[in-house]
Design an enzyme around this catalytic site. Structure first.
Site, PDB file in Angstrom:
ATOM      1  N   SER A 103       3.943   2.222   8.525  1.00  0.00           N
ATOM      2  CA  SER A 103       3.770   1.213   7.497  1.00  0.00           C
ATOM      3  C   SER A 103       5.064   1.049   6.732  1.00  0.00           C
ATOM      4  CB  SER A 103       2.652   1.602   6.551  1.00  0.00           C
ATOM      5  OG  SER A 103       1.447   1.168   7.090  1.00  0.00           O
ATOM      6  N   ASP A 140       1.227  -7.725   2.387  1.00  0.00           N
ATOM      7  CA  ASP A 140       1.302  -6.294   2.059  1.00  0.00           C
ATOM      8  C   ASP A 140       2.758  -5.835   1.888  1.00  0.00           C
ATOM      9  OD1 ASP A 140       0.894  -3.588   1.788  1.00  0.00           O
ATOM     10  OD2 ASP A 140      -0.453  -3.400   3.499  1.00  0.00           O
ATOM     11  N   HIS A 163       0.817  -1.217   0.000  1.00  0.00           N
ATOM     12  CA  HIS A 163       0.000   0.000   0.000  1.00  0.00           C
ATOM     13  C   HIS A 163       0.852   1.268   0.000  1.00  0.00           C
ATOM     14  CE1 HIS A 163       0.037  -0.086   4.564  1.00  0.00           C
ATOM     15  NE2 HIS A 163      -0.001   1.221   4.404  1.00  0.00           N
TER      16      HIS A 163
HETATM   17  N1  ARG Z   1      -4.879   0.553   7.673  1.00  0.00           N
HETATM   18  C1  ARG Z   1      -3.557   0.602   7.108  1.00  0.00           C
HETATM   19  C2  ARG Z   1      -2.955   2.011   7.266  1.00  0.00           C
HETATM   20  O1  ARG Z   1      -3.507   2.843   7.910  1.00  0.00           O
HETATM   21  C3  ARG Z   1      -3.499   0.103   5.700  1.00  0.00           C
HETATM   22  C4  ARG Z   1      -4.216   0.903   4.669  1.00  0.00           C
HETATM   23  C5  ARG Z   1      -4.139   0.394   3.266  1.00  0.00           C
HETATM   24  N2  ARG Z   1      -5.116  -0.628   2.973  1.00  0.00           N
HETATM   25  C6  ARG Z   1      -6.413  -0.406   2.600  1.00  0.00           C
HETATM   26  N3  ARG Z   1      -7.202  -1.420   2.396  1.00  0.00           N
HETATM   27  N4  ARG Z   1      -6.914   0.799   2.454  1.00  0.00           N
HETATM   28  O2  ARG Z   1      -2.424   2.652   6.433  1.00  0.00           O
HETATM   29  N1  ASP Z   2      -1.368   1.337   8.002  1.00  0.00           N
HETATM   30  C1  ASP Z   2      -0.651   2.408   8.662  1.00  0.00           C
HETATM   31  C2  ASP Z   2       0.342   3.090   7.723  1.00  0.00           C
HETATM   32  O1  ASP Z   2       0.128   3.143   6.527  1.00  0.00           O
HETATM   33  C3  ASP Z   2      -0.003   1.926   9.915  1.00  0.00           C
HETATM   34  C4  ASP Z   2      -0.884   2.093  11.108  1.00  0.00           C
HETATM   35  O2  ASP Z   2      -1.653   3.068  11.165  1.00  0.00           O
HETATM   36  O3  ASP Z   2      -0.789   1.279  12.017  1.00  0.00           O
HETATM   37  O4  ASP Z   2       1.295   3.704   8.145  1.00  0.00           O
END
Ligand code: ARG
Ligand code: ASP
Length: 708
Positions: free
Chosen positions: A643, A223, A88
Site C-alpha cells: 500500500s 486513497d 489508510h
Molecule cells: N484492503 C486494503 C489493505 O489491506 C485497504 C485497507 C484499508 N481500508 C479499509 N477500509 N479498512 O490494507
Molecule cells: N491494502 C494493502 C496494504 O495496506 C495492500 C494489499 O494487501 O493489496 O498494504
C-alpha cells in the site's frame, strides 16, 4: 510413500508433467531489485534500465521509494521531499491531529506553506541504500548441521556480519533470509524521522466506500495522503526540529497525467509484507478448511456484535470505527482468499504439482510426506492458536487483563517504578478512550463460550469449565470485571504508581486470574508444541524450497515477500473473474456519483466534489472521453505492505498509487493466478485533480514535475 507407489503415480501423471512445463512462463513475482529480469521487462515495453531502478552507486528510482512507517510504502514526488502514500497508511497520523474543532478526518487538511505542515512524533521512513547477497558467509558448511547447531551458527554468523560491515553515519543494517532460508541478504537503510503531514482529502474521498468497498473492484476511493520529509541543514536524517528543512532527495518521481491504457507496462516498487507461494498442498488445505474458517468465525461474531451497536449509538460508532476497520480488513480478505482457493481448485492443483515434482525428482516424495505428517500433527495446535489469539484480543476485557498481567509480572521481579507504572497507565488510558464496557462484557461472555467449545478440553482452566453457559459467564464477568472495565482503578492510584497493595488487588482479581490461567494452559498444552512443530516445518520447508528450485527448472522463482524492497511488473488489465463476468481496468468520477448515498457513513460525497462534477470543472485531468479517471487495475503481484507503492510507467514516471487488490484474487498470497489476481491503484490524475480542485493546493502541484 514407497517406491512402487511413486512409480505408479509417475506413470499415471505423465500428462501433468507436460502441462506444467508449458505453464512455466507464468506471470507474477516480487523481485529483489538487484535481480530483476531486465530482458523480459524490456520486452514488455520498459524503457528505463535495471540500473535506473536500483543502483547503490548513483541516484536511481529506489532513492525515491522509502518504506513508510514500517508497514506501508511511499514515494517522493518533488525536489523538496514531498511524499505520497495512501490515506489508510497516514490514517493514524491524520487522526492524531484531528479534534472536534479540527476534524481533518472528516474535512481534510491542506497546508498552505511549509510552516503549516504538521510534525508526527514517532513517524519514520526508511530508504534502502544497498542490497548485498551474503549467502556464502551465512550458509557455507551448514549443510549437515542439526537443527540446534544450525540455529546457533546462523545467529553467530549474522551477528558477525552486522558487526563487521562498514556503514554510513546514519545507516542501519538488517539481514533477511530468502527462499525459506536458502539465501541471506544484507540491507543498508537510511532512516528519516521528521515526517510532516502536508495534505489529505476528507474521508469521504480518501476512504470512500470504506468497508463495503474494501478489497472490491470496481473501486472509487481517492486513497492518498501527502507528507514531507525534513532533514537537518546538511540534508541528513535528524529528529524533529523547527530548524529542519525540506529534504533534497537524490531522485524523485515525475508525475504523469498522460494516462494509461489497457496492456501498458507498469511496475510497482515497494515493500510487500508476507506471502507463502511455495507451500505444500496440505498447508493450503489446512488454511482453507481449518484455520481460515476459524478466524472468520471468531471475527464474524465480534464484528456482528460491534456493528449492531455502532449502527444505533453514535458514540460507540466513533470509538469502534478504527478497531472495526482493522478487524474487518483481514476478515474480508480471508473470506475472499478461501473463495478464490475453492474456485481455482488450488489444493488439487497443488497436489498435482507435487506429483509432477515427484515424477521428476523422487526424493521430493519424502519431503512432502514429512511436511504432510508435520502439518497433520500441528493442525489441532494451529486451531487452538487461532482461537486463543483471536479471542484473547477480541474479548477486550481479556486485553485489559493482559495489560494488568504484565504489570503483575514486572512487579513480581522488580518493584513497578514510576516509569513502569506510567507505561501501564498510558496503555490503559489509550485503551479506555475507545472502549464500551456494556458492549464488550456481553460479547466477551459469548467469546469465552466459543473458546470453551472450540479448543481442546485440556486447555480450559477450571474456573472457565464452571461457567457453563453464556448467561452465567456474563453474570460472572459483571461481578468480577469491575476494576478492569472502568478507568476508576488507575485514576485512583496514589501518586500515579502501583503500590504493593494495588498489585495484590490485581493478583486476586478473578478475571485477571482467568486470563493468566487460560494463557498458561494454552502455552503449556498447545502453544509450545505448535512452536516446536513450526520450527520443524520451517526447516523442512527450506529443503522443499531448494528441491522445487532444483527440480522444476522451467519455473521462475522469486523469494516470498518478507517486508523487503521488491519490484513487481505487469500490464494494465481488467479481468474475467467468473463465467460471464468481466471487469474493465478503469473507473471514473461518474462511478463515485453512481455510488453516492447522501448522509451515508461510507458513500457520502463532499458537496464541493458534486459541484465540480456538475460543472465539469475537470481542468487538465479528464481523459479523452472527457471524464476524470479514478482508479485502475493491473497484473502486478502485490500484497499487504505494498500500500502506498508507486505504480511506474515504462519511462519511470508515476502513473498510479497502489492501495488494494481485487477480492476475487486475494488468494494471491498463497496461490497467485494471473487470470484473476489484480492490484488496484489510484490514478495520478485523480490524485492531482483532488489536490487542485478540492484542496486548492496548487503550490504542491507546482513543486512536482508533471509529464503531460
Ligand atoms: N484492503 C486494503 C489493505 O489491506 C485497504 C485497507 C484499508 N481500508 C479499509 N477500509 N479498512 O490494507
Ligand atoms: N491494502 C494493502 C496494504 O495496506 C495492500 C494489499 O494487501 O493489496 O498494504
Amino acid at each position: 510413500m514407497n517406491k512402487y507407489k511413486i512409480l505408479k503415480k509417475i506413470a499415471g501423471l505423465a500428462f501433468v508433467a507436460i502441462s506444467f512445463s508449458t505453464h512455466a512462463q507464468q506471470s507474477g513475482g516480487m523481485w529483489i531489485p538487484t535481480e530483476i529480469n531486465e530482458t523480459e521487462m524490456k520486452a514488455m515495453g520498459m524503457k528505463v534500465s535495471a540500473k535506473d531502478i536500483f543502483d547503490p552507486m548513483k541516484p536511481s528510482i529506489e532513492d525515491a521509494v522509502p518504506q513508510f512507517n514500517g508497514g506501508c510504502t511511499s514515494e517522493i514526488i518533488s525536489p523538496n521531499g514531498l511524499l505520497l502514500t495512501n490515506h489508510h497508511c497516514g490514517y493514524s497520523m491524520i487522526q492524531s491531529h484531528s479534534s472536534v474543532d479540527h476534524n481533518y478526518l472528516k474535512n481534510g487538511f491542506w497546508a498552505k506553506n511549509y510552516s503549516e505542515e504538521l510534525p508526527n512524533p514517532g513517524a519514520h521512513v526508511a530508504f534502502i541504500t544497498d542490497i548485498i547477497d551474503i549467502t556464502p558467509k551465512i550458509l557455507t558448511g551448514t549443510e549437515n548441521m542439526s537443527a540446534a547447531e544450525l540455529g546457533k551458527t546462523l545467529k553467530e554468523r549474522m551477528e558477525d556480519v552486522l558487526k563487521n560491515t562498514p556503514k554510513g553515519k546514519f545507516e542501519e543494517l538488517e539481514i533477511k533470509p530468502m527462499y525459506a532460508g536458502n539465501k541471506y541478504y544484507l540491507y543498508k537503510k537510511l532512516i528519516f524521522k521528521d515526517i510532516r503531514l502536508v495534505g489529505t482529502p476528507p474521508e469521504s474521498i480518501g476512504k470512500f466506500g470504506s468497508d463495503t468497498d474494501n478489497w472490491v473492484w470496481p473501486r472509487h476511493t481517492g486513497d492518498f495522503s501527502i507528507f514531507r520529509i525534513y532533514a537537518n541543514k546538511n540534508n541528513e536524517p535528524a529528529e524533529y526540529s523547527a530548524e529542519n528543512v525540506p529534504y533534497k532527495p537524490k531522485h524523485f518521481l515525475p508525475v504523469s497525467i498522460k494516462g494509461i491504457k489497457e496492456n501498458d507496462f507498469t511496475f510497482v516498487y515497494g515493500f510487500p509484507g508476507r506471502t507463502n507461494e511455495y507451500l505444500p498442498a496440505i498447508a493450503l488445505e489446512k488454511t482453507l478448511k481449518e484455520t481460515n474458517p476459524a478466524r472468520i468465525e471468531v471475527r464474524d461474531l465480534i464484528l456482528k456484535n460491534w456493528d449492531e451497536k455502532m449502527r444505533t449509538e453514535e458514540a460507540i460508532k466513533i470509538k469502534y470505527a478504527s478497531k472495526y476497520a482493522s478487524l474487518a480488513n483481514y476478515w474480508k480478505k480471508w473470506i475472499g482468499e478461501n473463495q478464490g482457493l475453492e474456485r481455482s481448485d488450488a489444493v488439487k492443483k497443488r497436489k498435482d504439482y507435487e506429483q509432477f515434482l515427484i515424477s521428476k525428482n523422487p526424493a521430493t516424495a519424502k519431503t512432502i510426506a514429512e511436511l504432510e505428517d508435520l502439518y497433520q500433527k500441528q493442525a489441532p495446535h494451529a486451531l487452538n492458536k487461532v482461537y486463543f489469539d483471536e479471542i484473547s484480543r477480541g474479548a477486550e476485557i481479556l486485553r485489559v487483563a493482559n495489560i494488568y498481567s504484565s504489570a503483575i509480572d514486572v512487579a513480581s521481579v522488580n518493584k513497578l517504578d514510576a516509569n513502569g507504572s506510567k507505561r501501564v497507565i498510558n496503555a490503559l488510558k489509550a485503551f479506555y478512550k475507545d472502549y464500551d464496557a456494556s458492549l464488550d462484557l456481553k460479547l466477551s461472555a459469548k467469546l469465552l463460550m466459543m473458546y470453551s467449545k472450540k479448543v481442546s478440553p485440556d486447555l480450559l482452566p477450571e474456573e472457565l469449565k464452571l461457567l457453563s453457559d453464556e448467561q452465567k459467564c456474563y453474570d460472572w464477568l459483571q461481578k468480577n470485571a469491575a476494576i478492569l472495565s472502568d478507568p476508576e482503578f488507575i485514576n485512583n492510584l496514589k501518586d500515579g504508581t502501583f503500590s504493593a497493595e494495588n498489585i495484590n488487588t490485581l493478583k486476586s482479581n478473578p478475571v485477571i486470574s482467568l486470563f493468566r490461567n487460560m494463557r498458561a494452559r494454552y502455552v503449556e498444552k498447545s502453544g509450545n508444541a505448535n512452536d516446536a512443530l513450526q520450527t520443524q516445518i520451517d526447516l523442512i520447508q527450506k529443503r522443499y524450497m531448494a528441491e522445487q528450485m532444483k527440480t522444476d527448472t522451467q519455473k521462475k522463482y522469486f523469494p516470498d515477500a518478507n517486508s523487503t524492497l521488491r519490484v513487481t511488473y505487469g500490464r494494465v488489465k481488467g479481468s474475467n473473474v467468473r463465467d460471464g463476468v468481466s471487469y474493465h481496468y478503469q473507473t471514473y468520477l461518474d462511478g463515485v456519483m453512481e455510488k453516492y448515498k447522501p448522509g451515508d457513513y461510507e458513500f457520502d460525497v463532499p458537496v464541493e466534489l458534486i459541484e465540480i462534477y456538475k460543472n465539469k470543472d475537470f481542468g487538465q485531468y479528464a481523459d479523452h472521453t472527457g471524464r476524470v479517471p479514478v482508479a485502475f487495475t493491473a497484473t502486478n503481484h502485490t500484497t499487504g505492505g505494498n500500500s502506498g507503492s508507486p505504480a511506474i510507467d515504462a519511462k519511470g514516471n508515476l502513473v498510479g498509487l497502489n492501495f488494494d487488490r481485487q477480492w476475487e484474487g486475494t488468494m494471491s498470497d498463497l496461490n497467485y493466478d494471473p487470470e484473476i489476481c489484480r492490484n488496484i491503484m489510484v490514478d495520478t490524475r485523480y490524485v492531482l485533480f483532488i489536490i487542485e480542485k478540492i484542496g486548492k493546493a496548487t503550490w504542491l502541484i507546482d513543486e512536482m514535475k508533471l509529464v503531460k
